[in-house]
Write an enzyme that holds these catalytic residues in place. Structure first.
Site, PDB file in Angstrom:
ATOM      1  N   THR A 159      -9.848   6.399  -5.005  1.00 19.26           N
ATOM      2  CA  THR A 159      -9.180   5.114  -4.847  1.00 19.26           C
ATOM      3  C   THR A 159      -9.529   4.516  -3.487  1.00 19.26           C
ATOM      4  OG1 THR A 159      -7.201   6.040  -3.817  1.00 19.26           O
ATOM      5  CG2 THR A 159      -7.244   5.957  -6.219  1.00 19.26           C
ATOM      6  N   GLU A 194      -7.149   4.477 -11.509  1.00 19.63           N
ATOM      7  CA  GLU A 194      -6.376   5.456 -12.277  1.00 19.63           C
ATOM      8  C   GLU A 194      -6.342   5.151 -13.773  1.00 19.63           C
ATOM      9  OE1 GLU A 194      -4.428   5.262  -8.138  1.00 19.63           O
ATOM     10  OE2 GLU A 194      -5.533   3.954  -9.494  1.00 19.63           O
ATOM     11  N   LYS A 245       9.496 -11.501   1.880  1.00 19.22           N
ATOM     12  CA  LYS A 245      10.940 -11.688   1.723  1.00 19.22           C
ATOM     13  C   LYS A 245      11.443 -12.523   2.883  1.00 19.22           C
ATOM     14  CE  LYS A 245      15.119  -9.358   0.224  1.00 19.22           C
ATOM     15  NZ  LYS A 245      15.745  -8.070  -0.154  1.00 19.22           N
ATOM     16  N   TRP A 284      12.440 -13.985  -2.327  1.00 21.56           N
ATOM     17  CA  TRP A 284      11.076 -13.496  -2.479  1.00 21.56           C
ATOM     18  C   TRP A 284      10.090 -14.647  -2.630  1.00 21.56           C
ATOM     19  CZ3 TRP A 284      10.274  -8.739  -1.158  1.00 21.56           C
ATOM     20  CH2 TRP A 284      11.252  -7.766  -1.389  1.00 21.56           C
TER      21      TRP A 284
END
Length: 545
Positions: free
Chosen positions: A194, A341, A452, A457
């Site tokens: 990754t 993944e 935030k 948000w």
């Protein structure tokens, strides 16, 4: 009651054997200059058998790891075939990682052999090679490359490893008979690491079964619909997540391959598309945005793209402007989502049946629906989020080609990356999403990238997409920075021409609530990217936050 069906293990031997037997005449084109290198699968498989025979002569046996340090070239394709086709495990090293990270992944994987493109020798030779590596095989136009002396001057050793040109390896007796058939379909066939934003890269080990199932799924009519009638150009690097598994899907379907080699600039890609008569390709949004810009500027003739029917866009969200511009050229844009993944493609945004123009436009801008065989859920804490198109939560996903763990991870170190539900292990993707009633996923943000502000948000992805809709903006990234009054506020880092902050601020204010408009705009020549072409928000936060 037991079934009476055969128990043939699913594996790459089925893909390789099918392609070698049925599609030997299909083309493999590398590059696109005046005289592109052309071959057939028959030629490539003959070379792959010679390569496999050479690896056996070096003493490699099933389960041993072989790394590659290479772009999308014919020799890299040989490794894709010969390494798992011999029961070995293919580790595609990300060539954009730093030397320390490269050394870590090679040692962590336990690679015995590394195949290196000579054009990358300056980068490779700077790696402090771990002791596990016994051989470094060099290929390409390396004997004339200015950074690498002639063959006689090749270094005899790199670290403890012997250095040799690929021509020496190919003199061994070629592999005979069928390709390696795993006794257990869960045997490893490949390792990808990754890109990881924190700590060392994590190892995802693909099985013969998972690669076969994912490749087969990509050929489905409601996924990528790759067939023998296609010529596929994997622009996405072969050193990243198996090039989205496009090489194996192409081999399985019998689709021709056009490999861009070392040139992925707009002109190089256009030449490759024209030379290979490419019908299908896939890359991150920046690649297609740059190609469109070159067409608009007259640097690329539109006729070079006349054979292209479909372009897949993944890695990060594509703007509606990009999707519409491709459609105007007569090319079907296909939005997709995935992770290393997930092998890596997990969601595909093909429109539903009987969709009108409005629904097509709406669904194609989403990240799509799960590919066959995958299950998803969206959760907010412990609560499952309804599919109403507005409620948000983290996307979690499971299926036969989704990782259940990371290879060699310390016990408990990755426990927060997975969840359990009704006896199923799910991958926590870290993506904050909504899902509509038809099952189309739309990314709101990464959990770590949400802003935030004053308890509310703000989606950085939404702001980036709106900014990318401005005709003067080429690239945009939005990050959160600390604010004494609101805790966090968004700032925008923009690559643009002939536009200022006030104009962009007014442009956004027509599309989002004014309190969501970034307080600052930083103008750059190019927004920095990670080693896999995604916006490098970690670096941006370090620089601007």
């Amino acid at each position: 009651m037991r079934a009476v069906m055969q128990t043939e293990p699913l594996g790459l031997h089925q893909i390789l054997g099918r392609c070698e037997t049925l599609f030997a005449d299909r083309p493999v084109v590398v590059g696109g200059a005046a005289e592109p290198a052309t071959a057939t699968y028959g030629d490539v498989f003959a070379e792959a058998r010679a390569f496999a025979g050479g690896l056996a002569e070096l003493g490699l046996r099933p389960g041993d790891r072989v790394a590659t340090f290479a772009p999308n070239t014919r020799e890299h394709l040989l490794a894709y075939i010969a390494v798992p086709g011999s029961g070995l495990v293919l580790h595609t090293v990300n060539i954009r990682l730093g030397g320390e990270e490269v050394a870590y992944t090679v040692e962590h994987a336990g690679d015995r052999v590394v195949l290196v493109d000579a054009a990358l020798w300056p980068e490779w030779s700077a790696v402090a090679l771990p002791s596990c590596v016994e051989y470094v095989i060099v290929y390409g136009d390396h004997l004339e490359h200015p950074e690498l002396p002639g063959r006689a001057d090749l270094p005899e050793r790199h670290g403890n490893a012997r250095v040799m040109p690929i021509s020496d390896l190919m003199t061994a007796p070629p592999r005979q008979g069928p390709w390696y058939r795993p006794a257990d379909e869960h045997e490893a066939s490949g390792i990808c690491y990754t890109s990881g934003t924190t700590g060392w890269p994590k190892a995802v080990v693909y099985s013969h079964r998972s690669v076969y199932l994912h490749a087969l799924t990509l050929c489905g009519a409601d996924t990528f619909a790759i067939s023998e009638h296609d010529v596929v150009c994997p622009v996405v690097p072969m050193f990243h997540a198996n090039s989205w598994n496009l090489p194996y899907a192409s081999l399985l379907a019998g689709a021709g391959l056009a490999l861009p080699g070392r040139r992925t600039d707009p002109i190089g890609l256009a030449e490759c598309f024209a030379a290979g008569r490419v019908t299908f390709s896939a890359a991150v949004p920046t690649v297609w945005a740059n190609l469109l810009a070159a067409v608009d500027a007259g640097d690329v003739d539109r006729t070079a793209l006349k054979s292209v029917r479909r372009l897949v866009i993944g890695g990060s969200a594509a703007s509606e402007t990009l999707l519409s511009s491709l459609a105007e050229l007569g090319i079907e844009p296909v939005h997709a989502w995935g992770m290393t993944e997930c092998s890596p493609v997990g969601l595909i945004a093909n429109p539903p049946a009987n969709a009108d123009d409005a629904v097509v436009a709406e669904t194609r801008s989403s990240q799509g629906r799960p590919m066959p065989g995958l299950r998803m859920r969206v959760v907010d804490g412990e609560t499952t989020v309804p599919w109403d198109g507005t409620s948000i939560g983290e996307l979690q996903i499971s299926g036969p080609y989704v990782a259940a763990d990371y290879y060699g991870a310390e016990p408990g170190a990755v426990a927060d990356k997975f969840a359990e539900s009704e006896g199923t292990r799910l991958l926590r993707t870290g993506d904050v999403v909504t899902v509509d009633e038809r099952g189309y996923v739309r990314i709101v943000d990464r959990t770590k990238d949400l802003v935030k502000s004053g308890g509310e948000w703000i989606s950085s992805v939404a702001l980036e997409n709106h900014l990318m809709a401005h005709p003067a903006v080429r690239e945009a990234a939005v990050i959160a920075v600390p604010d004494p009054k609101w805790d966090e506020r968004p700032i925008a880092v923009v690559a643009a021409r002939d536009v200022d902050a006030a104009q962009l601020r007014d442009f956004l204010a027509e599309r989002v609530p004014r309190w969501q408009v970034p307080d600052r705009f930083e103008f750059v020549d190019e927004v920095p990217k990670t080693s896999v072409g995604k916006l490098d928000k970690k670096l941006l936060r370090t620089e601007y936050a």
